[in-house]
Motif scaffolding. Structure first.
Motif: not given
Length: 242
Positions: A123-128, A130-137
Motif C-alpha cells: 500500500h504505497a501512498g505518498w507517506r508510504g 516517502a517512508a520507503g515502503v517499496l524497499a520494505v516490500a
C-alpha cells in the motif's frame, strides 16, 4: 510502463461498471485483478466482515488476506492462505499458492512485487513512498524481483502537491525530484505517483505492468482526493495452485 485495458466501460464523474469488469493481468505466473465501483466497497473499516468476505470471494474465490493499512511500512508474512487477515501493516508477502493478497485503496498506489516463488503487495501512498515502503516490500520478498504490477493510482492530472512533500517522496525513493514531479490538468505542480513507482523499479531492472488508470478522472474506482469518497476499491494478487 506496460499497460492493460482499464475497463470494458468508460468512466464518468460517478464511475461505474459491471461486476468483475475491472482489469486483470497475469505476470510471471501471478494473477492480478482490480475491482471497480460496481464490485462494491472493500474498506474493512466500513463494510461488515461477512459482506466484505462475500465481495472478496465474488472477485476471487480463494482465501484472502487484507491488512489493516495505515500508510506505514510494516510487513506481514502470510504463512497460510487467509492468514494474518486484518493485522496491522502495509506490506503483505507470501510464498504460498492460492493465497490472495489484497490492497484496498482510494487513490494510493497498490503495488504488486513478484519474485520467482514469493509475491508481495504494498500500500504505497505518498507517506508510504516517502517512508520507503517499496524497499520494505522488496526486502520482505527476500528474492530477486522478476516483475511488478501497479494498480489503479491517482495520476498527476488530479494530484496537486507542495514542493516540500514532493521532495520527501523523492528522498524516500532515492530519486531525483524531477522524476516524481508532474503537472495537474489545471497547470499546478503535482506528484506523479505512477512515474515515481516506475522509476524506482527501473533502478532494479524491472518495468512494471500498469493495470488501470487514475480513479480521480478515468478509472471506474473510488477517489478520496477528488470526490472525498470513503469507499475503496481493491487490487488482489495471487499465485494459483498447480
Amino acid at each position: 510502463m506496460t499497460t492493460t485495458s482499464t475497463s470494458r466501460r468508460s468512466s464518468s464523474s460517478s464511475p461505474g461498471g459491471s461486476p468483475g469488469s475491472g482489469p486483470r493481468v497475469d505476470v510471471a505466473g501471478v494473477h492480478v485483478v482490480a475491482s471497480v465501483v460496481a464490485d462494491g466497497d472493500f474498506h474493512p473499516g466500513v463494510v461488515p466482515a461477512p459482506e466484505l468476505r462475500r465481495r472478496q470471494r465474488a472477485l476471487v474465490d480463494l482465501p484472502w488476506t487484507m491488512l489493516d493499512q495505515h500508510h506505514g511500512v510494516t510487513a506481514v508474512d502470510v504463512l497460510v492462505p487467509g492468514g494474518s487477515d486484518a493485522e496491522p501493516g502495509d506490506v503483505a508477502v507470501t510464498g504460498r499458492r492460492d493465497a490472495v493478497l489484497g490492497c484496498w485503496v482510494g487513490d494510493c498506489a497498490p503495488v504488486v512485487v513478484v519474485g520467482p516463488t514469493r509475491l508481495a503487495i504494498a500500500h504505497a501512498g505518498w507517506r508510504g513512498l516517502a517512508a520507503g515502503v517499496l524497499a520494505v516490500a522488496a526486502d520482505a520478498l527476500d528474492e530477486p524481483i522478476v516483475a511488478a504490477v501497479l494498480g489503479p493510482t491517482i495520476g498527476p492530472c488530479c494530484y496537486e502537491f507542495g514542493a516540500a512533500d514532493l521532495a520527501a517522496v523523492a528522498e524516500g525513493l532515492a530519486l531525483d525530484p524531477a522524476r516524481v514531479l508532474g503537472t495537474t490538468r489545471w497547470g499546478a505542480p503535482a506528484l506523479d505517483v505512477p512515474a515515481a513507482v516506475g522509476h524506482w523499479f527501473a533502478g532494479r531492472g524491472v518495468t512494471p505492468t500498469t493495470v488501470g488508470s487514475c480513479p480521480g478522472c478515468s478509472y471506474p474506482g473510488f477517489s478520496h482526493r477528488v470526490r472525498s469518497e470513503r469507499a475503496r476499491h481493491v487490487v488482489a494478487a495471487w499465485r494459483p495452485g498447480r
